[in-house]
Design a protein around this motif. Structure first.
Motif, PDB file in Angstrom:
ATOM      1  N   GLN A  71       8.148   9.234  -3.828  1.00  0.00           N
ATOM      2  CA  GLN A  71       9.213   8.124  -4.609  1.00  0.00           C
ATOM      3  C   GLN A  71      11.402   8.321  -3.988  1.00  0.00           C
ATOM      4  N   GLY A  72      10.153   9.469  -3.353  1.00  0.00           N
ATOM      5  CA  GLY A  72      11.833  10.313  -2.549  1.00  0.00           C
ATOM      6  C   GLY A  72      12.089   9.121  -1.754  1.00  0.00           C
ATOM      7  N   LYS A 117       0.732  -1.048  -0.066  1.00  0.00           N
ATOM      8  CA  LYS A 117      -0.046   0.034   0.223  1.00  0.00           C
ATOM      9  C   LYS A 117       0.786   1.230  -0.272  1.00  0.00           C
ATOM     10  N   LEU A 118       2.149   0.921   0.921  1.00  0.00           N
ATOM     11  CA  LEU A 118       3.247   2.706   0.743  1.00  0.00           C
ATOM     12  C   LEU A 118       3.165   3.047  -0.312  1.00  0.00           C
ATOM     13  N   ALA A 119       4.296   1.652  -0.890  1.00  0.00           N
ATOM     14  CA  ALA A 119       4.388   1.435  -2.180  1.00  0.00           C
ATOM     15  C   ALA A 119       3.943   1.997  -3.841  1.00  0.00           C
ATOM     16  N   ALA A 120       2.123   2.018  -2.711  1.00  0.00           N
ATOM     17  CA  ALA A 120       1.232   2.050  -3.993  1.00  0.00           C
ATOM     18  C   ALA A 120       0.984   3.959  -4.143  1.00  0.00           C
ATOM     19  N   GLU A 121       1.229   4.068  -2.609  1.00  0.00           N
ATOM     20  CA  GLU A 121       1.078   5.780  -2.798  1.00  0.00           C
ATOM     21  C   GLU A 121       2.343   6.482  -2.822  1.00  0.00           C
ATOM     22  N   ALA A 122       3.121   5.481  -3.555  1.00  0.00           N
ATOM     23  CA  ALA A 122       4.777   6.757  -3.001  1.00  0.00           C
ATOM     24  C   ALA A 122       4.530   6.937  -4.596  1.00  0.00           C
ATOM     25  N   GLN A 123       3.887   7.244  -5.366  1.00  0.00           N
ATOM     26  CA  GLN A 123       4.376   7.657  -6.986  1.00  0.00           C
ATOM     27  C   GLN A 123       4.022   9.704  -6.478  1.00  0.00           C
ATOM     28  N   THR A 124       4.105   9.728  -5.992  1.00  0.00           N
ATOM     29  CA  THR A 124       4.117  11.228  -5.858  1.00  0.00           C
ATOM     30  C   THR A 124       5.515  11.395  -5.792  1.00  0.00           C
TER      31      THR A 124
END
Lengths: 686, 339
Positions: B247-248, B236-243
């Motif tokens: 990504q950072g 879930k965290l990885a999916a949210e990490a598209q910003t």
């Protein structure tokens, strides 16, 4: 100044010139860098070189070692400046963080060593021969008192003492380093070697790594010098020879080790290095300039080892007395042969492996750089091909001392002489086949692990023969325990612990846990103390009267033994215990969650107790040279030839040759001696 | 009873005492610390046999030595010779041949034990391990998850495929009993089956530089359910990490920035990122700069360009030439969120 005691004159010169050197270094640093840095490395290097040299100047005048050191300093500067000049012409930066750039230091280090050798005067005779001049067989010494040890001598007894005293000094330096980092380890977290600490251009953890790495290598060099000391002094006497086969080469072997030791120590001031004594790349390819000084120092010290091994072998083959067949040689001679065979044939590999990393750093040759197609694991193979057999170089002479001394103090023949002699050769041979057991977790080809496990465990067989033979020698003897015997017995127990904790490291699966932990640290300190340090002390207490005509104090000797032995056993067994729990090797700090703070405090205390016991020994040693009880006869009632003539040993050894008429260790047979002096027309006493 | 009889009994007694002494310290039947992997069982079994043999051999040498010292001692002032015994070939052959077979047997057991440790489970799953000075990162290729903690389900074999970005490191979890070096330029493999839930640590066992002592990351052995929950959360965290910030954060984990720079103000090897962006930073040379995009970019590209006051000089941080401009911008975007 003229009437001052030379020792105090030396100390005064040391003080004045270290300060002067510090000032010069500071000045140069300001010139190059443009800012004042009191804890920087450059003033340290200059203070070390100047002070060290000035001490010998005060003691000895401008000759021998003093001239060697001055030439080394000048040679280093000339070599360094030469490279700086070339760099300037090529448009490269001529000076670096440590005054010189790395290539300057390496080239300067090398020219410094060569300058030392010429300056000290150890190649004078060879130069004269090359020019077609004659030289006398024996040189007159400039001083006949203790100061003769500071100049070049070709007498094997003088060289033996030079080696031994240098080894003791290096033991003191290496031990001091150990106490410093052992104190930091007394509790978790960083206490005095913190990130904010700055000394010689290194912060606390980096300094810890440097001291820990130098502890290892300085102790190794001191062991190599220590065994050379005992072998040089004793082997010609046991053989009935006047000297070693090549006396000048013998002097060269000793003197080349001195600039090597200076190079090693200089690495402390040139940024240090953080790889441990093993110097594995790629880490060693990235470490500061100190790494190069370390490599160069070891490389040069290796020459000493190789050449002196050659000398020992030729001496044993060519210079035995009449009737001394191979199986009638004193057992220590066998041990010296075995150790010399290894040193002569294996030392090249550590020199080679270090040289390859030096070239990788200097010329960008990617021997061990994976990015350039190199192989980091190849280094480990080359390195351990020497460095494993090297531990047998360290321990075989020590085991020889145990075998040599036991019969004297139990008044019984050495049990199974032939087996003990052959087991030394057996250990030497098998020792060449086991190196990769240091690499079970390294990522080398997996199928190599099992054959190396078999070969490693085989070492236990000849080593076992020694233990069983020692016990059988002691059995039903008439045992007395003066200090040398105490140390021989202590050596057996400590070496036994080292030996028994070996197999869990040899069997691969248990080693997967033990490798690179304090278990290993405890294990090898047991093998080295049992195989070298205890026997070395035994040998010093035993042969001290032969060299000086006086004996060391027995009470102090016993204090030394009874303080050191229990402290040491606690130290190493404790190390093994914390290692099992999770204490890794070579770390400046450990996780408090391991709950080993209390253990570490106790280990530090026991390390200090060992240091105190060694101080007692040092006091005893230097005090007894002049003030010890006189002991000019056969103090230990030994059958060995060197004890059949008065002590201290005459300058040219035996005034009459002897022939071997019996067995070396036939205690219990009253009628048969080991050697008989051959009467000649001019014979003096019978 | 003769001397041999007495010594024989004493040797047996001493063997038993040594063995039980070791056992009392918890060292005879297993190594320390508590075992948490299937592989540890066969390792501890071998260790147990070794401890038995060591107890015996220790007694076999030390007891006759001490007995001789006590019984065959030279009296004060006496100087008598002992019995003239030169040796005994049969005895020498005996104590050469018996140890020879003993060590061959142990080498055989050792090889067998190694075989057990390396036994391959075809259902094993893969985690990619990246080691660098001075931290570990773990990538789960099945889920696209990157973490600084290694989470493993209990009872299932995992294969770690390990790579190093710089120097040699060594992966060691003491409770797992197995250690494997991580070597630049090759992939080394570490196979383990956790058997005991708990929180452990991987401790780098090969000296890797100035902060080697602190190269420790958490290893957590979960129940299957806990493990699945953790994976779901990470996905879930990885999916949210598209910003850019997300990504950072991912990049900061993947490149092990977070091994030295905390996100919450905790003191670590490097300066914290908490409240860093826009703040005034004092440098070692006495000057002060504002932590803006330019400064942070320069510090990532060339860590030695400016050293923050009170931190190690020269910097222990390696340069990161492999990061693109966009990636660095993302990392800075993430740093901006840490207030």
């Amino acid at each position: 100044m003229k009437n001052m005691n030379p020792f105090w004159r030396g100390m005064l010169a040391l003080l004045v010139f270290s300060l002067a050197g510090y000032g010069v270094g500071l000045g140069l640093d300001v010139l190059v860098d443009g800012k004042v840095n009191f804890s920087g490395p450059v003033p340290g290097v200059f203070a070390l070189f100047f002070g060290f040299t000035a001490f010998f100047l005060g003691v000895f005048g401008y000759r021998g070692i003093t001239r060697g050191l001055v030439w080394q300093v000048v040679g280093t500067l000339i070599g360094g400046l030469f490279v700086a000049l070339i760099r300037l012409v090529m448009g490269l930066p001529a000076f670096g963080d440590f005054f010189f750039t790395e290539p300057s230091w390496v080239f300067g280090g090398l020219t410094g060593v060569l300058s030392f050798i010429v300056g000290v005067g150890v190649v004078d005779d060879w130069i004269k021969w090359a020019r077609g001049l004659d030289t006398p067989e024996h040189h007159e010494e400039h001083y006949s008192d203790w100061r003769k040890y500071f100049g070049v001598s070709v007498d094997h007894k003088v060289i033996g003492v030079q080696y031994t005293v240098t080894a003791l000094l290096l033991i003191a330096v290496g031990g001091l380093f150990a106490l410093i980092f052992r104190t930091e380890l007394a509790a978790s977290k960083l206490q005095f070697l913190t990130d904010q600490t700055q000394l010689f251009g290194q912060n606390g953890p980096q300094l810890f790594n440097t001291l820990m790495s130098l502890h290892g290598m300085i102790m190794i060099v001191s062991i190599l010098l220590g065994i050379s000391g005992i072998i040089n002094y004793v082997v010609p006497l046991l053989l009935g020879a006047q000297d070693m086969a090549f006396p000048r080469l013998n002097a060269f072997s000793y003197w080349i080790a001195v600039p090597a030791a200076v190079l090693l120590l200089s690495s402390l001031f040139l940024g240090g290095f953080d790889t441990g004594w093993t110097g594995y790349p790629p880490l060693s390819a990235r470490a500061p300039v100190g790494m190069q000084m370390f490599f160069l120092g070891v490389f040069v010290a290796g020459w000493s080892s190789v050449l002196s091994a050659l000398n020992v072998l030729v001496t044993v083959v060519r210079m035995r007395s009449v009737g001394m067949t191979a199986m009638k040689m004193p057992i220590f001679v066998w041990a010296s042969v075995a150790t010399s065979l290894i040193a002569l044939t294996a030392t090249q590999f550590i020199g080679l492996s270090f040289q390859l990393v030096m070239f990788q750093r200097l010329f960008g040759m990617g021997f061990f750089d994976a990015a350039k197609g190199g192989n980091p694991i190849l280094f480990q193979h080359l390195f351990w091909f020497y460095s494993h057999p090297a531990v047998y170089v360290f321990v075989l002479p020590g085991l020889g001392v145990i075998s040599e001394l036991l019969p004297v103090f139990v008044r019984k023949p050495l049990f199974g002489y032939r087996w003990v002699a052959m087991s030394s050769l057996g250990i030497a041979l098998v020792g060449f086949l086991v190196w990769a057991h240091h690499m079970f977790t390294s990522g080398m080809n997996e199928y190599l692990r099992v054959p190396f496990m078999y070969s490693t465990l085989l070492v236990a067989v000849p080593t076992g023969v020694k233990f069983f033979s020692w016990v059988a020698t002691i059995w039903k003897g008439r045992i007395s325990t003066p200090t040398p015997m105490l140390f021989a017995l202590g050596a057996i127990v400590v070496f036994l612990l080292g030996g028994l904790t070996g197999p869990p490291n040899a069997t691969v699966s248990t080693d997967l846990h033990l490798h690179d932990t304090y278990f290993i640290v405890g294990h090898f300190h047991d093998t080295i103390f049992g195989g070298f340090v205890f026997p070395f002390f035994a040998a010093l207490y035993y042969w001290f009267p032969k060299a000086t005509g006086r004996r060391m104090n027995e009470t102090l000797g016993k204090i030394h033994f009874w303080l050191m032995t229990p402290s040491f056993l606690f130290l190493t067994l404790g190390m093994m215990y914390v290692g099992l729990i999770g204490m890794r090797r070579r770390i400046v700090d450990y996780d408090p969650a391991l709950l080993i703070d209390g253990w570490h405090l106790a280990l530090t205390v026991s390390a200090f107790l060992i240091a105190i016991s060694v101080l007692v020994f040092f006091y005893n040693f230097f005090y007894s040279i002049k003030n010890g009880e006189k002991a000019e006869g056969n103090l230990w009632h030994s059958r060995s030839p060197e004890w059949q003539v008065p002590s201290p040993m005459p300058v040219h050894n035996y005034d009459r040759p002897f022939e071997v008429v019996g067995e070396p260790y036939d205690y219990g047979l009253n009628d048969a001696g080991y050697v008989k002096f051959i009467e000649s027309a001019g014979g003096k006493h019978g | 009873m003769g001397h041999f009889g007495i010594v024989g009994i004493l040797v047996i007694l001493m063997t038993v005492l040594t063995y039980f002494g070791l056992d009392a310290a918890g060292l005879a039947k297993q190594m320390h610390p508590v075992a948490a992997s299937a592989q540890a069982a066969s390792i501890d079994q071998l260790w147990h046999w070794e401890m038995m043999v060591i107890s015996f051999l220790f007694s076999l040498i030390v007891v006759p030595m001490v007995y001789s010292l006590a019984v065959f001692r030279q009296k004060k002032g006496e100087l008598k010779d002992g019995e003239h015994i030169e040796g005994n070939t049969q005895l020498e052959i005996t104590w050469t041949v018996i140890p020879l077979f003993t060590v061959i047997a142990f080498a055989y057991f050792g090889a067998y034990s190694l075989g057990e440790v390396r036994r391959v489970d075809p259902d094993a799953f893969v985690v990619n391990v990246q080691a660098r000075q001075f931290s570990w990162t773990f990538e789960y290729p099945e889920y696209g998850v990157v973490s600084t903690e290694l989470h493993l389900p209990v009872g299932r074999q995992v294969v770690l495929k390990m790579e190093s970005a710089d120097v040699i490191h060594s992966f060691w979890v003491p409770e797992f009993r197995v250690k494997q070096d991580v070597v630049p330029g090759r992939v080394t493999e570490y196979r383990i089956t956790p058997t005991k839930e708990g929180s452990y640590k991987v401790r780098c066992a090969e000296l890797c530089g100035v902060s080697h002592a602190y190269m420790e990351n958490k290893v957590i052995v979960d129940s299957q359910a806990q493990y699945e929950a953790w994976v779901a959360e990470q996905v879930k965290l990885a999916a949210e990490a598209q910003t850019p910030e997300g990504q950072g954060k991912l990049l900061a984990t993947k490149n092990a920035c977070v091994g030295c720079h905390s996100a919450d103000g905790t003191a670590m090897t490097g300066p914290t990122w908490f409240n860093l962006y826009g703040s005034q930073v004092s440098l070692a040379d006495g000057s002060t700069v504002t932590a803006d995009e330019a400064f942070l970019t320069e510090s990532i590209r060339d860590p030695n360009a400016s050293i923050v006051a009170t931190f190690a000089s020269p910097s222990v941080m390696p340069p990161y030439p492999q990061l693109t401009d966009e990636e660095i911008a993302n990392i800075i975007a993430y740093i901006k969120t840490l207030k």
